[in-house]
Write a protein that holds these residues in place. Structure first.
Motif, short mmCIF file in Angstrom:
data_model
loop_
_atom_site.label_atom_id
_atom_site.label_comp_id
_atom_site.label_asym_id
_atom_site.label_seq_id
_atom_site.Cartn_x
_atom_site.Cartn_y
_atom_site.Cartn_z
N MET A 24 0.74 -1.35 0.14
CA MET A 24 -0.05 -0.08 -0.03
C MET A 24 0.96 1.05 0.05
SD MET A 24 -2.14 -1.95 3.12
CE MET A 24 -0.55 -3.18 2.73
N LEU A 25 0.75 2.04 -0.92
CA LEU A 25 1.95 3.23 -1.03
C LEU A 25 1.20 4.46 -1.48
CD1 LEU A 25 2.06 3.65 -4.49
CD2 LEU A 25 3.34 1.33 -4.33
N LYS A 26 2.16 5.57 -1.30
CA LYS A 26 2.08 6.75 -1.98
C LYS A 26 3.28 7.24 -2.56
CE LYS A 26 0.09 10.99 -2.32
NZ LYS A 26 1.06 11.02 -3.68
N THR A 27 3.04 7.90 -3.68
CA THR A 27 4.15 8.25 -4.59
C THR A 27 4.27 9.85 -4.47
OG1 THR A 27 2.76 8.24 -6.45
CG2 THR A 27 3.95 6.41 -5.92
N GLY A 28 5.41 10.22 -4.90
CA GLY A 28 5.90 11.75 -5.15
C GLY A 28 6.51 12.02 -6.22
N THR A 29 6.41 12.97 -7.05
CA THR A 29 6.92 13.48 -8.29
C THR A 29 7.10 14.94 -8.46
OG1 THR A 29 5.92 11.48 -9.26
CG2 THR A 29 6.76 12.90 -10.61
N ASN A 86 9.63 17.30 -11.08
CA ASN A 86 10.58 17.13 -12.19
C ASN A 86 11.63 18.51 -12.30
OD1 ASN A 86 10.01 14.86 -13.36
ND2 ASN A 86 7.81 15.81 -14.15
N GLU A 87 11.06 19.68 -11.29
CA GLU A 87 11.87 20.90 -11.25
C GLU A 87 11.90 21.25 -9.85
OE1 GLU A 87 10.08 23.74 -13.74
OE2 GLU A 87 10.39 22.68 -15.62
N PRO A 88 12.94 21.99 -9.41
CA PRO A 88 14.38 22.01 -10.05
C PRO A 88 15.06 20.86 -10.36
CG PRO A 88 14.63 22.69 -7.87
CD PRO A 88 12.98 22.31 -8.20
N VAL A 89 14.59 19.72 -9.62
CA VAL A 89 15.38 18.53 -10.03
C VAL A 89 14.37 17.62 -9.86
CG1 VAL A 89 17.70 19.18 -8.89
CG2 VAL A 89 16.14 18.20 -7.35
N THR A 90 14.89 16.26 -10.62
CA THR A 90 13.93 15.01 -10.53
C THR A 90 13.83 14.56 -9.08
OG1 THR A 90 14.68 14.67 -12.74
CG2 THR A 90 13.69 12.63 -11.18
N VAL A 91 12.59 14.38 -8.78
CA VAL A 91 12.29 13.63 -7.39
C VAL A 91 11.25 12.36 -7.74
CG1 VAL A 91 11.18 13.73 -5.04
CG2 VAL A 91 12.70 15.60 -6.11
N ARG A 92 11.54 11.21 -7.38
CA ARG A 92 10.80 9.96 -7.55
C ARG A 92 10.87 9.59 -6.05
NH1 ARG A 92 10.10 12.63 -11.23
NH2 ARG A 92 9.98 11.97 -13.29
N ALA A 93 9.91 9.57 -5.25
CA ALA A 93 9.71 8.98 -3.89
C ALA A 93 8.45 8.10 -3.67
CB ALA A 93 9.45 10.32 -2.88
N VAL A 94 8.49 7.22 -2.89
CA VAL A 94 7.47 6.47 -2.72
C VAL A 94 7.58 5.79 -1.11
CG1 VAL A 94 8.76 4.55 -3.64
CG2 VAL A 94 6.36 4.29 -3.54
N ALA A 95 6.46 5.76 -0.54
CA ALA A 95 6.57 5.10 0.93
C ALA A 95 5.11 4.48 1.25
CB ALA A 95 6.76 6.35 1.81
N GLY A 96 5.23 3.71 2.13
CA GLY A 96 3.88 3.03 2.62
C GLY A 96 3.97 1.81 3.31
N TYR A 97 2.93 0.56 3.30
CA TYR A 97 3.18 -0.34 4.21
C TYR A 97 3.21 -1.61 3.11
CZ TYR A 97 1.46 2.65 7.81
OH TYR A 97 1.23 3.72 8.58
N PHE A 98 3.58 -2.72 3.75
CA PHE A 98 3.50 -4.05 3.20
C PHE A 98 3.11 -5.13 4.13
CE2 PHE A 98 7.86 -3.34 4.42
CZ PHE A 98 8.12 -4.74 4.95
N ARG A 99 2.73 -6.15 3.75
CA ARG A 99 2.33 -7.30 4.48
C ARG A 99 2.82 -8.52 4.01
NH1 ARG A 99 -3.72 -8.23 6.86
NH2 ARG A 99 -2.61 -9.28 8.10
N THR A 100 3.53 -9.28 5.08
CA THR A 100 4.03 -10.54 4.63
C THR A 100 2.87 -11.66 4.37
OG1 THR A 100 4.54 -11.27 6.53
CG2 THR A 100 6.28 -10.03 5.63
N ASP A 101 3.20 -13.02 3.58
CA ASP A 101 2.39 -13.99 3.91
C ASP A 101 1.89 -14.39 5.07
OD1 ASP A 101 2.01 -14.11 0.90
OD2 ASP A 101 3.70 -15.26 0.63
N SER A 102 2.66 -14.07 5.93
CA SER A 102 2.37 -14.68 7.27
C SER A 102 1.56 -13.53 8.17
CB SER A 102 3.93 -15.08 8.33
OG SER A 102 4.71 -13.96 8.20
N GLY A 103 1.33 -12.37 7.47
CA GLY A 103 0.49 -11.58 8.03
C GLY A 103 1.14 -10.45 8.75
N ARG A 104 2.51 -10.33 8.73
CA ARG A 104 3.35 -9.37 9.56
C ARG A 104 3.22 -7.80 8.72
NH1 ARG A 104 9.12 -11.65 11.36
NH2 ARG A 104 8.90 -9.91 12.67
#
Length: 482
Positions: free
Chosen positions: A420-425, A427-445
């Motif tokens: 589950m994520l949120k991105t950030g973009t 292009n000026e004054p410099v390139t930014v590519r950012a992503v953050a969020g959560y993940f779940r493992t198969d065991s539910g962690r």
């Protein structure tokens, strides 16, 4: 209203005790680390939330621009301040008197309440409440009061340009009395082949601004090709639309930021009042003053619950909504984005394990914003540990396999389904590519992650097509191992 106690504090305490060498940590981000060879600066970290175990990191304490990942801070601060069910209120007030014939003698004041999602539909409901009081006409002015904030000083080149020319909707200007996200909307429909298309307002029966129609209707079977921009002169805004639209094509909406959101509200509301049979003799005016204490409430409408606002703000990365929410966090009158940024900074630095932050806006449009991957994970961990707010917070993020933004539908099926994520973009004054969020493992962690990639003046263009698969490959490996 601070709730950062319990499980989140325990896990962040465990995290602060984790000392792992940069070389060992970088192993978790083998693919993302390749961007450093091209000159990009990276801050990345992933962790399990139950134990605080760091699964991978690369310069985790390096402050970088998060772009629209900033919106996670705005969402968290808003939830912490008001809770998921908070609603912003927009009111009609007046010092005038209503006579027996339904004439309001005096000005009708719309008091903007900073609702980030105030639309023409809410204004129509407000007018209906006015009619229920028996108001049939206004012997005075319609006054749009943006006393809380507005016009907000532009802090980015995009927004400064919007004051004279509107080529997009993402850089809308800000006001506590703004309507329709600070943007004009027009609908383009095909007419007779060879003749101009039909253009109407999305929000009122008659367009409330000037429209220059240079759209030609062409034979069916082709594709629509439309270009639009909003220009402003001494007489106000003009929406100029050109191109072609095939016969039989469904209507196409056009959105462009207005030059003055409060003035846009005045035009829209005045048109809706006339449409409802409530004429206003004195036209409209915009004010930065609060209504006098003697003003009496005539009608009020509550906006959507905060949980719905955040869903729209995060899912569609709506800059107008995010910055309006951040301004709502301030106190006093005539606040600007730096004031909102200071509120967000105070919130961020109050989180256990977060550290310093530079936040100049709630949207991330300001390139000066600086946080680290470690700090973003502190935010994510604190929200995960708050049982009453976490469901609303995480609901605003996108799951790649079915999110509204198609460009995130990349990577393995594990990444598509478990993140589950949120991105950030930027292009000026410099390139930014950012992503953050959560993940779940198969065991539910549960785990959290943040990857911030910033370019320099000498780095090449970096697309999400190149970046996201790298993040996906690294996270997939971490998820599969646990």
């Amino acid at each position: 209203m601070r709730r950062w106690l319990g499980r989140s504090s325990l896990f962040l305490g465990a995290l602060s005790l984790s000392v792992v060498s940069v070389v060992a940590q970088a192993a978790g981000f083998d693919h993302v680390a390749r961007l450093a060879d091209k000159g990009f600066v990276i801050s990345a970290q992933a962790q399990l939330l139950d134990s605080g175990e760091v699964l991978g990191a690369l310069n985790p304490s390096q402050p970088l621009s998060p772009a629209s990942v900033t919106k996670l801070y705005t969402a968290a601060a808003a939830l912490d301040r008001w809770g998921p069910q908070h609603r912003f209120t927009t009111r009609f007030v007046s010092t005038g008197a209503l006579d027996g014939n339904g004439v309001l003698h005096g000005d009708l004041v719309l008091e903007g309440g900073g609702d980030p999602a105030l639309t023409s539909e809410e204004l129509w409901r407000l007018i209906q409440k006015l009619r229920e009081l028996g108001v049939s006409s206004i012997d005075g002015q319609l006054v749009i009061s943006q006393w809380r904030f507005g016009p907000v000083t532009c802090e980015t080149s995009d927004r400064c340009k919007t004051q004279t020319e509107g080529t997009n909707a993402y850089a809308s200007l800000l006001s506590s009395a703004a309507v329709n996200y600070g943007s004009w909307c027009a609908t383009v429909m095909p007419g007779v082949v060879g003749q101009p298309a039909r253009i109407t307002s999305c929000d009122t029966v008659a367009p409330t601004l000037r429209i220059e129609n240079d759209v030609t209707t062409v034979a069916a079977g082709g594709s629509a090709d439309l270009y639009a921009k909003r220009d402003t002169d001494s007489q106000g805004d003009t929406l100029k639309i050109s191109g072609r639209i095939p016969a039989g094509t469904y209507p196409r909406p056009i959105y462009k930021a207005s030059s003055d959101p409060a003035d846009q509200t005045g035009q829209t509301l005045l048109s809706l009042l006339r449409q409802a049979g409530v004429p206003v003799s004195g036209g409209y005016a915009v004010s930065r003053q609060a209504p006098p204490p003697s003003a009496k409430g005539l009608a009020a409408v509550e906006g959507k619950p905060l949980q719905e606002l955040l869903l729209r703000t995060l899912n569609y990365s709506n800059n107008f909504m995010a910055d309006t929410l951040a301004l709502d966090l301030t106190s006093g009158t005539q606040q600007n984005l730096p004031d909102a940024g200071r509120e967000l900074e105070r919130f961020a630095t109050s989180l256990p394990g977060h550290g310093a932050a530079i936040l100049r806006s709630g949207s991330g449009l300001t390139p000066e914003n600086r946080v680290s991957a470690q700090s973003v994970n502190a935010l994510l961990g604190a929200m995960y540990g708050n049982a009453s707010l976490f469901p609303t917070f995480v609901a605003g993020m996108q799951v790649p396999t079915n999110g509204p933004m198609h460009f995130i539908r990349r990577g393995s099926q594990t990444f598509q389904d478990h993140v589950m994520l949120k991105t950030g973009t930027l292009n000026e004054p410099v390139t930014v590519r950012a992503v953050a969020g959560y993940f779940r493992t198969d065991s539910g962690r549960w785990g959290s992650f943040a990857v911030l990639v910033n370019g320099t003046a000498s780095t090449p263009y970096l697309s999400w097509r190149e970046t996201l698969p790298m993040v996906a490959d690294d996270l997939t490996a971490m998820i599969d191992r646990h």
